[in-house]
Motif scaffolding. Structure first.
Motif, PDB file in Angstrom:
ATOM      1  N   ASP A 111       0.863  -1.180   0.000  1.00  0.00           N
ATOM      2  CA  ASP A 111       0.000   0.000   0.000  1.00  0.00           C
ATOM      3  C   ASP A 111       0.905   1.236   0.000  1.00  0.00           C
ATOM      4  O   ASP A 111       1.601   1.476  -0.953  1.00  0.00           O
ATOM      5  N   HIS A 136      -4.017  -3.919  -0.054  1.00  0.00           N
ATOM      6  CA  HIS A 136      -4.611  -3.772  -1.385  1.00  0.00           C
ATOM      7  C   HIS A 136      -3.636  -4.022  -2.535  1.00  0.00           C
ATOM      8  O   HIS A 136      -4.020  -4.569  -3.566  1.00  0.00           O
ATOM      9  N   GLU A 146      -1.989   9.113 -10.099  1.00  0.00           N
ATOM     10  CA  GLU A 146      -2.139   7.722  -9.679  1.00  0.00           C
ATOM     11  C   GLU A 146      -1.413   7.438  -8.365  1.00  0.00           C
ATOM     12  O   GLU A 146      -1.612   6.389  -7.758  1.00  0.00           O
ATOM     13  N   GLY A 151      -6.885  11.753  -4.530  1.00  0.00           N
ATOM     14  CA  GLY A 151      -7.658  10.513  -4.534  1.00  0.00           C
ATOM     15  C   GLY A 151      -9.142  10.779  -4.546  1.00  0.00           C
ATOM     16  O   GLY A 151      -9.607  11.899  -4.300  1.00  0.00           O
ATOM     17  N   VAL A 163     -13.376   8.785  -4.194  1.00  0.00           N
ATOM     18  CA  VAL A 163     -14.273   7.659  -3.924  1.00  0.00           C
ATOM     19  C   VAL A 163     -15.573   7.950  -4.672  1.00  0.00           C
ATOM     20  O   VAL A 163     -16.048   9.092  -4.675  1.00  0.00           O
ATOM     21  N   LEU A 174      -8.961   6.207  -4.137  1.00  0.00           N
ATOM     22  CA  LEU A 174      -8.515   5.525  -5.355  1.00  0.00           C
ATOM     23  C   LEU A 174      -7.955   6.535  -6.349  1.00  0.00           C
ATOM     24  O   LEU A 174      -8.335   7.716  -6.343  1.00  0.00           O
TER      25      LEU A 174
END
Length: 857
Positions: free
Chosen positions: A87, A118, A166, A266, A268, A288
């Protein structure tokens, strides 16, 4: 629209701690343990009681090599190394391979992980002495990819360019709900806080704000300056679209910048149609990245060859493994009934070459924990002796016996190895002399030949090299032959029995050296020589040797191997250029024979009785070394100047420290008093290699000790050792502050109360596997069961073969019956354990979850 909540929401109870450092008194249960439901009856007759099951993920990874990397230096080359992250937590840094675009690392690691991780990422970097290290590229592998390949992944993977959009991390705490009457329903999003966001600014933090989007409308939160653990506690409302045209709510986190454009942190996304059925959802959600894009640079940055294998293990309570444990222990306890021992012979026959190392490791650790390592090794060695017809090939292949002895030496004798070889290995690294005996490999530039100095001849270089190697080899041999008293009793007893068994098997004068070679084939060829050649793999050095030092170590390892072979004629024929060392090798053979005689010459009853239950505590010292220490004070600004050099020693009871390694008095923190062991944000002390140990004092009040390590590997080794030996503490903290309390607030989350709840979750589940890991009989039994389950078809074939032997003749009937009975018993145990695991998985799948991932789009 913004709305401030009247009460600050906290995931944890109110704090009651007082003292120099106040922390919340919220404790977690024993790590990696899942409680089972009370008396869940199963159709197969198995039920889970009030005991516990442990669940963990184990990742085996090997970073092999890279190729076609881009040149980052002016010389047209690079100095590549790898960083491995689980992670967002960095756990491994490989050695730097200098001046190459096709580096070979060959480094192997085993990492224990929480099952909730993850992804794993590999960053290839170019080390620079002056400027900041350059990023070459990365390989990211999702957990799902590893789960879909249970046999492991072994392939070349293209490095991709690092896209800032990313490179996201962290979680956000949200509550999404639908409120109001049917005609005026609203979609409400309550944004509480976030944790462990990516650091985007030069100050080591970010200035995060939240952007919420629904049905073409956008609302934003306030900006929290200089924090990766922001707390907003704001509410956003939108009119619900009853037409169903708008189906998604997007929550994005951004880093605000005054001059340049904002950085993405990030997002969601939530499926509103699914939310309609449950009306409300609250929890921590993983941030994400934006949808990954295939970039033109992919494949042009070179590639990395990796081997990875992930195992998710659910370890049942001890009672489930008791039949397997008893059957295994009985196989070595019975001495008058040879047929009972056929169980280990059966396991040996069905173990494939691919799994032999792992099976040997599990068996050795299991029998070590039960005090039966000597009996196990005695049987497995005699098993190979019975199959050997040519003495000169004895123990030279990678059989289960050889692998078991090799593992036993590493587990029981690592501290002995360090004491014996450590000083000479350190001297070789420190002196870093150019050494070469092979005329075909002499390099005059490496030997110091330049225009300013007279060039040495080849003969001069070889003569100096021989003198240097003779000095190192003499020191090594003397250290080994004088180490009889330092060798653990369990190893001495095992070699004594081995020596005796080989002597009985080959009593002829022609084979008079075989009993000595049987001992040295393990002690020299599989223990001392590999450790000399690769000190890092045996924890003798923190880094791999450079090319010059590696050559010196290789020549020394060859010399020790020649002594272990006790055949100097063979050595002379193979590599004639080793002749300068032959007198010392001849002398070493004689000295090693005397050493072996002394090693096995002792009355072992009393000594072994005191060590009947041999554990990894062959030494009380788990880890030791100098670290920089700082204790948190009530007032004052914390800086790196507050750190003082102290010698730390971790044993099975406490972490002790003193100013010098030989100090008579030292201060200690009992391991039972430790509540958390975590990393500290780099910005706090200007170093990324600082950890904090949170413990309670005699009055039950919290204290924090900050320790600074030299590099990321040393940091993770200390973290792993401490976490593994505190894992059974029942009052470990669930959360902690990754920052420090200074300027009347926590540097991480800006909370102004020293007793404020921790803003990040603890990472007690991430550890590196090491040779001195605590023994866990349930885990070893489980791993053996998994190996036997994979070999069930072969076991069934053997069972049928033994059944046929029952009718093949009167002489073999009894033996065949016993073999068939043991095979049948083992197959039944495997079947029962398989049912128990299947039922546990069924219960785990059907149990009520805290929240469903179906809401996430």
């Amino acid at each position: 629209m913004r709305e401030s909540a009247t009460t600050q929401l906290s995931l944890y109870p109110v704090l009651r701690a007082t003292g120099s450092v106040s922390l919340q008194e919220t404790f977690r249960p024993t790590p990696t343990i899942l409680p089972t439901p009370p008396l869940l009856s199963l159709s197969q007759g198995v039920c889970f009681g009030t005991d516990h099951m442990a669940k963990r993920s184990s990742l085996s990874l090997r970073i092999i090599e890279g190729k076609n990397l881009p040149a980052k230096d002016l010389t047209g080359s690079s100095d590549p190394y790898c960083i491995v992250r689980i992670d967002n937590e960095t756990i491994i840094r490989t050695a730097t391979i200098w001046k190459t675009l096709s580096p070979f690392w060959g480094e192997e690691y085993n990492v224990h992980l929480p099952s909730t991780f993850h992804s794993i990422s590999f960053y290839v970097m170019d080390e620079d002495a002056i400027s900041r290290d350059d990023v070459i590229g990365k390989v990211a592998i999702a957990k799902d990819v590893l789960t879909a390949n249970p046999k492991g992944v072994d392939s070349w993977m293209c490095l991709s360019e690092i896209d800032p959009d990313e490179e996201v991390q962290g979680e956000i705490h949200l509550r999404i709900e639908i409120c109001g009457e049917s005609s005026t329903r609203k979609l409400r999003c309550h944004v509480f806080e976030a944790r462990d966001l990516a650091r985007k600014d030069l100050n080591g933090a970010s200035d995060p704000f939240v952007r919420v989007q629904y049905n073409g409308k956008t609302q934003e939160s306030c900006v929290v300056k200089k924090s990766c653990y922001p707390r907003w506690n704001e509410v956003f409302e939108f009119a619900l679209d009853d037409t169903g045209a708008e189906n998604a709510l997007h929550v994005e986190v951004w880093d605000w910048d005054l001059v340049s454009k904002n950085d993405f942190l990030g997002k969601v996304a939530f499926n509103i149609n699914k939310l309609l059925t449950i009306q409300q959802k609250e929890g921590w959600f993983l941030l994400l990245p934006d949808k990954a894009r295939r970039r033109e640079t992919e494949g042009h940055l070179g590639s990395l060859r990796l081997q990875l294998r992930l195992r998710d293990e659910s370890v049942l309570p001890s009672s489930y493994y008791q039949p397997l444990m008893e059957l295994l222990l009985q196989s070595v306890k019975t001495t008058n009934n040879g047929e009972k021992r056929s169980l280990l012979a059966l396991i040996d026959e069905v173990t494939t070459a691919e799994n032999r190392q792992e099976v040997a490791t599990n068996l050795v650790k299991l029998f070590l924990g039960q005090g039966l390592a000597r009996e196990f090794l005695d049987f497995i060695m005699n098993l190979e002796l019975d199959r050997t017809t040519e003495p000169n090939t004895l123990f030279r292949n990678n059989s289960l016996a050889s692998k078991s002895m090799e593992c036993f030496l590493k587990v029981a004798g690592m501290q002995y190895l360090h004491n014996t070889l450590g000083p000479t290995i350190s001297r070789v690294f420190e002196e870093k002399k150019y050494v070469e005996l092979d005329p075909n490999k002499v390099e005059f530039r490496e030997a110091g030949c330049s225009g300013l100095h007279r060039c040495q001849t080849e003969a001069d270089i070889i003569q100096q090299s021989a003198q240097c190697l003779q000095s190192y080899l003499t020191e090594l041999v003397e250290s080994i032959v004088n180490s009889v008293d330092q060798c653990p009793s369990s190893i001495r007893a095992t070699f004594k029995q081995l020596f005796k068994s080989v002597e009985e098997k080959f009593p002829q004068d022609l084979y008079k050296n075989i009993k000595y070679i049987a001992v040295t084939s393990f002690l020299c060829l599989r223990f001392f020589s590999p450790a000399i050649m690769s000190p890092k793999l045996f924890y003798l050095r923190p880094k791999h040797a450079d090319a010059r030092t590696s050559r010196t170590l290789l020549l020394l390892a060859k010399a020790i191997q020649s002594i272990g072979n006790m055949d100097t004629n063979l050595a002379r024929e193979k590599e004639t250029w080793m002749a300068p060392l032959q007198p010392l090798i001849l002398q070493g053979v004689t000295l090693f024979k005397d050493f072996i005689v002394k090693l096995i010459d002792f009355e072992d009853e009393e000594e072994l009785e005191s060590q009947k239950r041999v554990t990894l505590q062959t030494t009380s010292i788990i880890k030791e070394g100098y670290l920089l220490m700082h204790r948190a004070k009530e007032r004052g600004i914390l800086t790196s100047s507050h750190f003082k050099k102290h010698y730390f020693c971790l044993n099975y009871e406490a972490l002790c420290h003193s100013k010098m390694s030989n100090a008579k008095n030292s201060a200690c923190i009992p391991l039972s008093k430790i509540r958390a062991i975590e990393k500290v944000d780099e910005k706090c002390f200007g170093s990324p290699h600082v950890m904090q140990i949170i413990s309670t004092d005699g009055r039950g009040q919290f204290e924090i000790m900050y320790l600074q390590c030299k590099n990321v590997n040393e940091l993770n080794q200390w973290l792993s050792s401490l976490r593994k030996h505190c894992v059974s503490n029942k009052q470990m903290l669930n959360a902690y502050h990754p920052g420090v309390f200074k300027g009347e607030k926590w540097s991480c989350c800006h909370q102004k109360e020293k007793a404020a709840p921790g803003c990040d979750k603890t990472h007690f589940g991430v550890t590196l596997q090491e040779w001195n890991d605590p023994l866990n009989p349930d885990l070893e039994s489980h791993l053996i069961y998994r190996q036997l389950l994979a070999a069930r078809d072969l076991l069934t074939e053997k069972y049928l073969e033994y059944k046929v032997e029952n009718i093949s003749g009167p002489g073999s009937a009894d033996e065949g019956t016993d073999k068939a009975g043991i095979a049948n018993q083992l197959l039944q145990i495997i079947q029962d354990l398989e049912k128990a695991h299947r039922n546990f998985e069924r219960w785990e799948t059907s149990k009520d979850k805290n929240f469903s991932l179906d809401l996430l789009t």
